[in-house]
Design a protein around this motif. Structure first.
Motif, PDB file in Angstrom:
ATOM      1  N   TRP A  59       0.820  -1.225   0.000  1.00 29.62           N
ATOM      2  CA  TRP A  59       0.000   0.000   0.000  1.00 29.62           C
ATOM      3  C   TRP A  59       0.846   1.264   0.000  1.00 29.62           C
ATOM      4  O   TRP A  59       0.337   2.368   0.202  1.00 29.62           O
ATOM      5  N   ASN A  60       2.121   1.116  -0.191  1.00 34.72           N
ATOM      6  CA  ASN A  60       2.981   2.298  -0.219  1.00 34.72           C
ATOM      7  C   ASN A  60       2.486   3.282  -1.304  1.00 34.72           C
ATOM      8  O   ASN A  60       2.315   2.894  -2.461  1.00 34.72           O
ATOM      9  N   PRO A  61       2.239   4.571  -0.931  1.00 35.27           N
ATOM     10  CA  PRO A  61       1.637   5.501  -1.902  1.00 35.27           C
ATOM     11  C   PRO A  61       2.465   5.678  -3.172  1.00 35.27           C
ATOM     12  O   PRO A  61       1.926   5.840  -4.260  1.00 35.27           O
ATOM     13  N   TRP A  62       3.774   5.622  -3.049  1.00 32.97           N
ATOM     14  CA  TRP A  62       4.630   5.753  -4.243  1.00 32.97           C
ATOM     15  C   TRP A  62       4.367   4.605  -5.219  1.00 32.97           C
ATOM     16  O   TRP A  62       4.218   4.809  -6.422  1.00 32.97           O
ATOM     17  N   ASN A  63       4.289   3.377  -4.662  1.00 33.97           N
ATOM     18  CA  ASN A  63       4.038   2.220  -5.532  1.00 33.97           C
ATOM     19  C   ASN A  63       2.670   2.322  -6.194  1.00 33.97           C
ATOM     20  O   ASN A  63       2.507   1.987  -7.369  1.00 33.97           O
ATOM     21  N   ILE A  64       1.718   2.809  -5.404  1.00 36.09           N
ATOM     22  CA  ILE A  64       0.355   2.915  -5.942  1.00 36.09           C
ATOM     23  C   ILE A  64       0.320   3.944  -7.079  1.00 36.09           C
ATOM     24  O   ILE A  64      -0.287   3.718  -8.134  1.00 36.09           O
ATOM     25  N   ARG A 105       5.189  -6.382 -11.158  1.00 40.48           N
ATOM     26  CA  ARG A 105       4.983  -6.039  -9.747  1.00 40.48           C
ATOM     27  C   ARG A 105       5.860  -4.838  -9.420  1.00 40.48           C
ATOM     28  O   ARG A 105       7.066  -4.838  -9.713  1.00 40.48           O
ATOM     29  N   ILE A 106       5.233  -3.827  -8.849  1.00 50.84           N
ATOM     30  CA  ILE A 106       5.955  -2.574  -8.618  1.00 50.84           C
ATOM     31  C   ILE A 106       6.285  -2.430  -7.140  1.00 50.84           C
ATOM     32  O   ILE A 106       5.404  -2.487  -6.272  1.00 50.84           O
ATOM     33  N   ASP A 107       7.584  -2.280  -6.864  1.00 48.37           N
ATOM     34  CA  ASP A 107       8.032  -2.053  -5.494  1.00 48.37           C
ATOM     35  C   ASP A 107       9.165  -1.033  -5.570  1.00 48.37           C
ATOM     36  O   ASP A 107      10.307  -1.376  -5.830  1.00 48.37           O
ATOM     37  N   TRP A 108       8.871   0.198  -5.451  1.00 50.18           N
ATOM     38  CA  TRP A 108       9.743   1.353  -5.679  1.00 50.18           C
ATOM     39  C   TRP A 108      10.068   1.545  -7.144  1.00 50.18           C
ATOM     40  O   TRP A 108      10.261   2.628  -7.615  1.00 50.18           O
ATOM     41  N   TRP A 109      10.170   0.479  -7.883  1.00 55.50           N
ATOM     42  CA  TRP A 109      10.379   0.569  -9.319  1.00 55.50           C
ATOM     43  C   TRP A 109       9.662  -0.595  -9.983  1.00 55.50           C
ATOM     44  O   TRP A 109       9.076  -1.438  -9.289  1.00 55.50           O
TER      45      TRP A 109
END
Ligand code: IFM
Length: 415
Positions: free
Chosen positions: A249-254, A288-292
């Motif tokens: 749920w990290n806003p950047w990833n979203i 899958r997005i996790d910071w990038w």
């Protein structure tokens, strides 16, 4: 959808292919590029493929320049009847193929009747076998004269495309119901105009945006042309939508997910709004997005190292329901030379599709990529996507066990 419910009546089952990848004997922008780049690609093989688990098995082939030259490919141009016989015996009720523009219009404004007749025969051969033709008008290759005029990026591209389409559709007309104007109109610009990997090897966001813009104009122009000649035709594009997923749920990833989803999955469809009768989906990728981007777990991968993620297929189909048009899965498949993972992959993808249909998504057809092993663009012949294995020395066709498993599923769902 509970297991005892049937697939929609008249659901189309088949496999897909494209002219340059199977026909053999083509002369176009790609065939010239292959000859000019085969040595380089062979020299770069270890750098490009050395980390793949399949490397020990592909080393020999990938380090030889011949791997990168399409040449006679599968000789499908001459053997299409034999190939369709096999497809029919495997339960296919439809087939997707592409028309090679460089054959039809080898010189600017000169349309070759003999080649049009060839594709008329291809369509007839499918109809005689009770198979519905899905015809792609542009699957990435260009006549060399058009390449010399600036190719896809040129402002004149839509005009030339519309003229070619006009010629084809007025010749083949009502013998075809389903037309796909463009195949993956963002993968081609991405690799050819942004990343500089495919001909004409341009790089940069401007060239990319220009190419996408011309493809949007080209599609719309072709749509009008086809509808004028054949009002009942069903027209779409084959788009490679990706299942973008935020790892948490990290806003950047979203935010990144929303950005990628909007630009990659929906920009083109929105731009052609009002100009498509069905949505064509080519499903291959999960991201899958996790910071990038591309932080995938890769629990299962294909020979190309692409993650196998059938679960994402359900989400992509659900998402495409927003366009309120019938959906045809115009490609879905994997490179698997040992045929170890293909049957399970197809089964799992069809289960995902079944789930989406059960929840009301209007999916009407599924085409496995590909009917035959074929020429995989800048990677050459080594990736094996086929339901049928090709021995490139003898051109012998061999049905893979997974093709029979696919047939079993088709039979079961067609009861
Ligand atoms: O081989 C390609 C095809 O030409 C377009 N869709 C993806 C396939 C596998 O990479």
């Amino acid at each position: 959808m509970p297991d005892n419910l049937q697939f929609p009546k008249n659901f189309l089952w088949g496999a897909a292919a494209s002219a340059h990848q199977v026909e053999g004997g083509n002369h176009n922008d790609w065939s010239e590029w292959e000859l000019a780049n085969a040595e380089r690609l062979a020299a770069e093989a270890e750098k490009r493929f050395g980390r793949l688990p399949s490397w020990p098995m592909i080393r020999e082939q990938t380090t030889r320049p011949e791997n990168y030259i399409s040449g006679r490919a599968c000789d499908h141009y001459r053997r299409f009847r034999e190939d369709f016989d096999i497809a029919r015996s495997l339960g296919h009720t439809s087939h997707r193929f592409s028309i090679e523009w460089s054959r039809i219009e080898p010189e600017e404004g000169r349309f070759d009747e003999h080649e049009i007749e060839h594709y008329r025969e291809v369509i007839m051969a499918l109809r005689e076998r009770g198979m519905e033709p899905f015809v792609t008008l542009w699957h990435w290759t260009l006549p060399v004269w058009l390449r010399d005029k600036g190719g896809v990026e040129s402002k004149e591209f839509p005009k030339y495309f519309a003229r070619y389409v006009q010629n084809i559709v007025s010749s083949l007309g009502t013998s075809v119901r389903f037309w796909i104007t463009l195949n993956e109109p963002d993968i081609q610009p991405m690799n050819a105009y942004f990343r500089g990997l495919w001909p004409p090897q341009r790089t940069g966001i401007l060239a990319y945006s220009q190419a996408v813009h011309q493809l949007i104009r080209a599609h719309k122009a072709a749509y009008q042309v086809i509808k004028t000649i054949s009002p009942n035709a069903q027209i779409g594009v084959s788009k490679d939508n990706v299942y973008f997923e935020s790892a948490n749920w990290n806003p950047w990833n979203i935010l990144l997910r929303m950005f990628a989803d909007y630009f990659w999955n929906h920009y083109f469809f929105n731009a052609i709004s009002g100009h498509q009768d069905f949505v064509g989906l080519n499903y291959y990728f999960h991201n899958r997005i996790d910071w990038w981007y591309q932080r995938n777990e890769n629990r299962k991968i294909s020979d190309l190292g692409w993650e196998l993620y059938p679960a994402g297929f359900y989400f992509v189909l659900k998402d495409l329901a927003r366009y309120k048009k019938p959906i045809y899965v115009t490609e879905n498949g994997l490179a698997d030379m040992q045929d170890e993972k293909r049957a399970q992959f197809i089964k799992d993808c069809i289960a995902s599709m079944k789930r989406a249909i059960g929840e009301g998504v209007d999916v009407r057809g599924y085409f496995y990529w590909s009917l035959l092993d074929n020429f995989e663009w800048d990677k050459g012949f080594w990736p094996r996507f086929g339901l049928m294995e090709i021995d490139y020395k003898t051109l012998e066709r061999k049905i893979r066990p997974s093709a029979r498993e696919f047939k079993r599923i088709i039979d079961e769902l067609s009861l």
